[in-house]
Design an enzyme around this catalytic site. Structure first.
Site, PDB file in Angstrom:
ATOM      1  N   ALA A 143      44.494  40.038  47.014  1.00 38.66           N
ATOM      2  CA  ALA A 143      43.580  40.803  47.923  1.00 38.66           C
ATOM      3  C   ALA A 143      43.324  40.096  49.319  1.00 38.66           C
ATOM      4  CB  ALA A 143      42.388  41.108  47.263  1.00 38.66           C
ATOM      5  N   GLN A 144      44.157  39.032  49.307  1.00 39.98           N
ATOM      6  CA  GLN A 144      44.190  38.085  50.680  1.00 39.98           C
ATOM      7  C   GLN A 144      45.064  38.760  51.614  1.00 39.98           C
ATOM      8  OE1 GLN A 144      42.590  34.747  50.606  1.00 39.98           O
ATOM      9  NE2 GLN A 144      42.170  35.058  48.572  1.00 39.98           N
ATOM     10  N   ARG A 229      62.439  32.422  29.083  1.00 39.66           N
ATOM     11  CA  ARG A 229      63.433  31.826  29.622  1.00 39.66           C
ATOM     12  C   ARG A 229      62.830  31.205  30.882  1.00 39.66           C
ATOM     13  NH1 ARG A 229      66.791  35.816  27.629  1.00 39.66           N
ATOM     14  NH2 ARG A 229      67.635  35.017  25.521  1.00 39.66           N
ATOM     15  N   GLY A 251      37.015  40.803  31.620  1.00 34.95           N
ATOM     16  CA  GLY A 251      37.761  42.009  30.752  1.00 34.95           C
ATOM     17  C   GLY A 251      38.673  42.830  31.657  1.00 34.95           C
ATOM     18  N   HIS A 253      40.461  41.463  34.749  1.00 36.96           N
ATOM     19  CA  HIS A 253      41.290  40.595  35.212  1.00 36.96           C
ATOM     20  C   HIS A 253      42.419  40.060  34.326  1.00 36.96           C
ATOM     21  CE1 HIS A 253      38.867  40.793  38.872  1.00 36.96           C
ATOM     22  NE2 HIS A 253      39.922  40.151  39.615  1.00 36.96           N
ATOM     23  N   ASP A 276      35.027  34.375  40.919  1.00 33.08           N
ATOM     24  CA  ASP A 276      35.767  35.016  41.973  1.00 33.08           C
ATOM     25  C   ASP A 276      35.173  36.329  42.501  1.00 33.08           C
ATOM     26  OD1 ASP A 276      37.727  35.088  44.029  1.00 33.08           O
ATOM     27  OD2 ASP A 276      39.348  36.083  42.264  1.00 33.08           O
TER      28      ASP A 276
HETATM   29 ZN   LIG Z   1      42.880  34.897  44.713  1.00 32.54          ZN
HETATM   30 ZN   LIG Z   2      39.161  34.168  45.376  1.00 31.61          ZN
END
Ligand SMILES: [Zn+2]
Ligand SMILES: [Zn+2]
Length: 389
Positions: A143-144, A229, A251, A253, A276
């Protein structure tokens, strides 16, 4: 300042869990920890057998309660910092986003100015800044805002750190991009470099760790997934003992089983609970801004129009409750992921992070569902969901 005793609590210390114990609080510090009944003269408060833990330290939080660190508003920071006491958080790193240099500069200046004035008894402390971006990979922006991604440089980090008066404690960065290696080499002693928003390979992550990177930003989100791998960022995070990791345990993310795997792999000393959180935490469903992008919040989910998760609306006490459920571990084994690990990582463990004599009386009292009954900030008592006193 008041002197008093919290008694009849289940007290979690670095060394043991005291079933029926007491804490003596004097001048905003912990002045004594004992077992059994307190026999002295001071006023006593009955914790009624509830859990007594160090106040939470959230090292990755953009905002909540209508506010965001990128708003560059001292009133906003104050409202956020006060409101955080309600979830048991007594310290946090104000976390910035990938934005224009101008906007980041304004946010940094405001945070530093706020720090010098705030009332430490009535609000959580901002113990530093987490710079999330702009030194990330355009291939894993989450979301940046991709428009403002830039390459790291010694010059730019020096400039930001100077504006921030040395308060940048964590930088989330992509170790594979141009400029990352020299920047890491130049600053890893003073700033904790956290691997995140990255398409680094397993080998690139381990190389960055050998050069001083220490942490992984929101494990399982915005990084290269584990494949048998090419174990990627997350495989490196599991297996490299020099790396600590942070997780958003809401629950949404990550699947509960993925959280359980991370806790098993990292153990309770290298796992950090974070929120966050963005500004919609503690607010009604609706439309909100995150770093200049529109976010739709419904129920427990915050998403961009693209569907990408856009931060969380998680509270620290809820994250702890989820973590206990997902791992099946007792609080005794888990509590330090909310406080002590962070205090050690930020070099403030002489002052915060555990219930030890001489440390700040930053304390949270929880019921069995991890609801916050009271948060004590440097001795000042704030009561919430269930009044005890
Ligand atoms: Zn982030
Ligand atoms: Zn963040």
């Amino acid at each position: 300042m008041a002197e008093y005793v919290i008694e009849n609590g289940r007290i979690y210390t670095e060394y043991e869990t005291i079933e029926k114990g007491y804490l003596i609080i004097k001048a905003g510090k912990i002045a004594g920890v004992g077992k059994g009944k307190y026999e002295g003269e001071l006023t006593t408060y009955d914790a009624q057998g509830h859990h007594v833990l160090p106040g939470f330290i959230d090292i990755h939080i953009h905002g909540g309660y209508g506010e965001d660190a990128m708003d560059a508003s001292e009133d906003g920071l104050q409202h956020l910092a006060k409101s955080l006491l309600s979830e048991g958080t007594t310290s946090f790193l104000a976390t910035t986003m990938t934005q224009s240099d101008d906007n980041i500069t304004k946010a940094l200046k405001t945070i530093v100015s706020y720090q010098s004035k705030h009332d430490k008894y009535q609000a959580a402390d901002i113990v530093g800044i987490h710079l999330e971006g702009p030194f990330i990979s355009e291939h894993k922006v989450g979301a940046q805002n991709p428009e403002f991604v830039q390459r790291p440089s010694i010059e730019k980090v020096r400039q930001f750190q100077s504006i921030a008066n040395g308060q940048i404690k964590v930088i989330t960065f992509a170790p594979e991009v141009t400029g990352a290696e020299e920047t890491l080499n130049a600053f890893h002693d003073k700033i904790k470099f956290s691997i995140g928003h990255t398409v680094a390979t397993y080998d690139e992550v381990n190389k960055a760790v050998s050069q001083g990177a220490k942490h992984v930003t929101h494990l399982y989100n915005a990084g290269t997934a584990f494949e048998h791998r090419e174990p990627g960022v997350f495989g490196a995070a599991w297996t490299n003992d020099a790396l600590s990791t942070e997780l958003i345990v809401d629950g949404i993310h990550s699947h509960p089983a993925a959280v359980k795997i991370a806790f098993k792999q990292k153990g309770n000393e290298q796992f950090f609970l974070i929120t966050d959180a963005m500004r919609a935490k503690g607010m009604p469903d609706g439309e909100y801004d995150l770093g200049g992008q529109n976010v739709h919040v419904q129920g427990a989910e915050a998403r961009l129009a693209s569907g990408a998760l856009a931060g969380s609306i998680l509270k620290m006490n809820e994250g702890l409750n989820n973590l206990l459920k997902y791992t099946g571990e007792p609080l005794e084994k888990v509590w330090r992921v909310t406080s002590l690990n962070q205090a050690i990582a930020l070099n403030i463990d002489h002052q915060k992070g555990s219930l030890s004599v001489g440390k700040d009386a930053d304390i949270v009292i929880l019921d069995d569902d991890q609801q916050v009954c009271a948060t004590i900030k440097e001795g000042e008592i704030h009561q919430f969901v269930k009044r005890l006193f």
